[in-house]
Design a protein around this motif. Structure first.
Motif, PDB file in Angstrom:
ATOM      1  N   THR A  65      20.705   1.893  -0.355  1.00  0.00           N
ATOM      2  CA  THR A  65      20.283   2.601   0.849  1.00  0.00           C
ATOM      3  C   THR A  65      20.867   4.012   0.920  1.00  0.00           C
ATOM      4  O   THR A  65      21.894   4.306   0.292  1.00  0.00           O
ATOM      5  CB  THR A  65      20.736   1.833   2.101  1.00  0.00           C
ATOM      6  OG1 THR A  65      22.174   1.811   2.130  1.00  0.00           O
ATOM      7  CG2 THR A  65      20.195   0.418   2.113  1.00  0.00           C
TER       8      THR A  65
ATOM      9  N   SER B  28      17.081   5.674  -3.927  1.00  0.00           N
ATOM     10  CA  SER B  28      15.916   4.944  -4.440  1.00  0.00           C
ATOM     11  C   SER B  28      16.055   4.670  -5.934  1.00  0.00           C
ATOM     12  O   SER B  28      15.732   3.576  -6.415  1.00  0.00           O
ATOM     13  CB  SER B  28      14.638   5.748  -4.181  1.00  0.00           C
ATOM     14  OG  SER B  28      14.400   5.884  -2.799  1.00  0.00           O
ATOM     15  N   LYS B  29      16.536   5.649  -6.660  1.00  0.00           N
ATOM     16  CA  LYS B  29      16.730   5.479  -8.102  1.00  0.00           C
ATOM     17  C   LYS B  29      17.728   4.360  -8.401  1.00  0.00           C
ATOM     18  O   LYS B  29      17.538   3.570  -9.332  1.00  0.00           O
ATOM     19  CB  LYS B  29      17.218   6.791  -8.729  1.00  0.00           C
ATOM     20  CG  LYS B  29      17.529   6.696 -10.218  1.00  0.00           C
ATOM     21  CD  LYS B  29      17.871   8.050 -10.794  1.00  0.00           C
ATOM     22  CE  LYS B  29      19.199   8.584 -10.279  1.00  0.00           C
ATOM     23  NZ  LYS B  29      20.337   7.832 -10.889  1.00  0.00           N
ATOM     24  N   ASN B  30      18.775   4.294  -7.595  1.00  0.00           N
ATOM     25  CA  ASN B  30      19.830   3.304  -7.812  1.00  0.00           C
ATOM     26  C   ASN B  30      19.611   2.017  -7.032  1.00  0.00           C
ATOM     27  O   ASN B  30      20.442   1.109  -7.084  1.00  0.00           O
ATOM     28  CB  ASN B  30      21.192   3.902  -7.438  1.00  0.00           C
ATOM     29  CG  ASN B  30      21.572   5.065  -8.323  1.00  0.00           C
ATOM     30  OD1 ASN B  30      21.214   5.100  -9.496  1.00  0.00           O
ATOM     31  ND2 ASN B  30      22.292   6.022  -7.775  1.00  0.00           N
ATOM     32  N   GLN B  31      18.501   1.968  -6.300  1.00  0.00           N
ATOM     33  CA  GLN B  31      18.133   0.794  -5.508  1.00  0.00           C
ATOM     34  C   GLN B  31      19.198   0.426  -4.471  1.00  0.00           C
ATOM     35  O   GLN B  31      19.557  -0.732  -4.297  1.00  0.00           O
ATOM     36  CB  GLN B  31      17.851  -0.408  -6.425  1.00  0.00           C
ATOM     37  CG  GLN B  31      16.662  -0.196  -7.349  1.00  0.00           C
ATOM     38  CD  GLN B  31      16.340  -1.424  -8.177  1.00  0.00           C
ATOM     39  OE1 GLN B  31      17.222  -2.054  -8.747  1.00  0.00           O
ATOM     40  NE2 GLN B  31      15.059  -1.781  -8.235  1.00  0.00           N
TER      41      GLN B  31
ATOM     42  N   ASN C  91      25.666  -3.279   0.568  1.00  0.00           N
ATOM     43  CA  ASN C  91      24.917  -3.721  -0.609  1.00  0.00           C
ATOM     44  C   ASN C  91      25.380  -5.109  -1.052  1.00  0.00           C
ATOM     45  O   ASN C  91      25.724  -5.333  -2.200  1.00  0.00           O
ATOM     46  CB  ASN C  91      25.111  -2.716  -1.754  1.00  0.00           C
ATOM     47  CG  ASN C  91      24.140  -2.970  -2.905  1.00  0.00           C
ATOM     48  OD1 ASN C  91      22.990  -3.314  -2.683  1.00  0.00           O
ATOM     49  ND2 ASN C  91      24.618  -2.798  -4.134  1.00  0.00           N
TER      50      ASN C  91
END
Length: 299
Positions: free
Chosen positions: A238, A233-236, A271
Motif C-alpha cells: 500500500t 503497486s510495483k512492490n504490491q 502488510n
C-alpha cells in the motif's frame, strides 16, 4: 515484524508503532484494533497524558489488559491542564514531572513506563532539571528509558550533549525532510534513536486528496503521491506502507508511529506483519520526487 533497539536501552520496539492519539474514548471498538495490532507484531504503543486529559492513557491500559508485559508503553509529560480542564500550560519543572508520572502510572494500570518523553520543550527550559527528574525516575524503577518529543534542532542538541536520552520523537516524512539536514546524522552518531511521527503527512501519502502541506503546493503533493503509488503497486504494498518504508530506511529510525482508527488502516500499514526495506532504486526515486526542506527556526 522487525524489532529495533531503542538507543542504548534494552528496549526492542516494533518498526511500526501504534500512535494512540488516534484512539478515542467514544470509539466503538478501540480494544479490537489494539488487539489486532498485537497479533500483527506491533509491541510499541505511544500515548501522552495530554490526550483527552488522560483518558487516552486509561483507554490504552484497558485495551492492553493482561498483555502489559508483552509491550513497550511510551507516554509523555510537560503539558499541564488547568483545574477546569479547558487549557494547558507548559510545565517542564522537576516537581511536576515527578508528580505527573504517578497519575500516568495509575491511568495506564502499570507500575512502570518503558519510555517517558518530554512532550515538547524550548531552549529556555530548565533542561538540567528535566534531566535530573528523568534520571531520578529511572533510578527508582518508574521508567526504563527516557527521551524527548521535539522538532527543534537547538533543543535536540542540548539533550544529546547533556543527557542520556535514548530517543527523539520528531516529525519526519517524505514531505517533511527537515530532519535529514542535521538531526538524523547527529542522533545516529550519538546512538540516540529516532521515533517518527507524521510519516503519512496527515494521510496525504496514504491516498488522501491532495492539499497544500508545509511549503509544498498541491501539485507537488500530487506528484509525490503518484510516485508512492507507482512504487507501492510495483512492490504490491500500500501507499501507507511505502511512506513508512521511506523513513524506516534510515538506520537511526527505530520506529514509525502511525495512528490507526480501524483494522483496515492497521493492515494497510503492516502488510500482514512484513515491512520489507525499499530497494536502492525505489528509495532514490522517492527522494527525487520532492526537494528536501530545511529548518528555518530554532536552529
Amino acid at each position: 515484524m522487525k524489532y529495533n533497539q531503542l538507543g542504548r536501552s534494552s528496549l526492542q520496539v516494533s518498526q511500526i508503532a501504534f500512535g494512540c492519539m488516534s484512539l478515542q474514548s467514544t470509539q466503538a471498538q478501540p480494544v479490537r484494533v489494539v488487539r489486532e495490532a498485537l497479533d500483527l507484531g506491533i509491541n510499541f504503543f505511544d500515548t501522552a497524558d495530554l490526550y483527552e486529559q488522560g483518558k487516552n492513557e486509561i483507554l490504552l491500559g484497558r485495551a492492553l489488559g493482561q498483555k502489559r508485559q508483552e509491550v513497550i508503553i511510551a507516554t509523555k509529560v510537560g503539558n499541564q491542564w488547568n483545574a477546569e480542564g479547558t487549557a494547558w500550560n507548559w510545565n517542564p519543572r522537576k516537581d511536576y514531572i515527578i508528580t505527573a508520572i504517578e497519575n500516568s502510572l495509575k491511568r495506564l494500570s502499570t507500575d512502570y513506563i518503558d519510555l517517558y518523553q518530554l512532550h515538547g520543550g524550548t531552549i529556555d527550559d530548565p533542561i538540567d532539571e528535566v534531566i535530573e527528574a528523568f534520571e531520578q525516575l529511572k533510578t527508582h524503577g518508574k521508567i526504563r528509558a527516557y527521551g524527548i518529543s521535539s522538532i527543534r534542532p537547538n533543543v535536540i542538541r542540548e539533550y544529546v550533549s547533556r543527557s542520556n536520552i535514548d530517543s527523539v520523537m520528531m516529525q519526519y516524512s517524505l514531505l517533511d525532510r527537515r530532519p535529514e539536514e542535521t538531526c538524523l546524522d547527529l542522533l545516529y552518531q550519538r546512538q540516540v534513536s529516532v521515533i517518527t511521527r507524521g510519516s503519512l503527512a496527515k494521510g496525504l501519502l496514504a491516498g488522501k486528496s491532495a492539499q497544500s502541506y508545509l511549503d509544498h503546493s498541491t501539485t507537488v503533493i500530487q506528484n509525490v503521491a503518484a510516485t508512492i503509488q507507482k512504487i507501492g503497486s510495483k512492490n504490491q504494498i500500500t501507499p501507507a506502507l511505502t511512506a513508512c518504508q521511506y523513513v524506516l530506511q534510515k538506520p537511526v529510525v527505530a520506529s514509525a508511529v502511525v495512528g490507526f482508527r480501524t483494522n483496515e488502516q492497521l493492515r494497510d500499514c503492516t502488510n500482514g506483519n512484513q515491512v520489507p526495506a525499499l530497494t536502492t532504486d525505489d528509495y532514490a526515486m522517492l527522494q527525487n520526487s520532492v526537494a528536501p526542506s530545511q529548518y528555518t527556526a530554532h536552529r
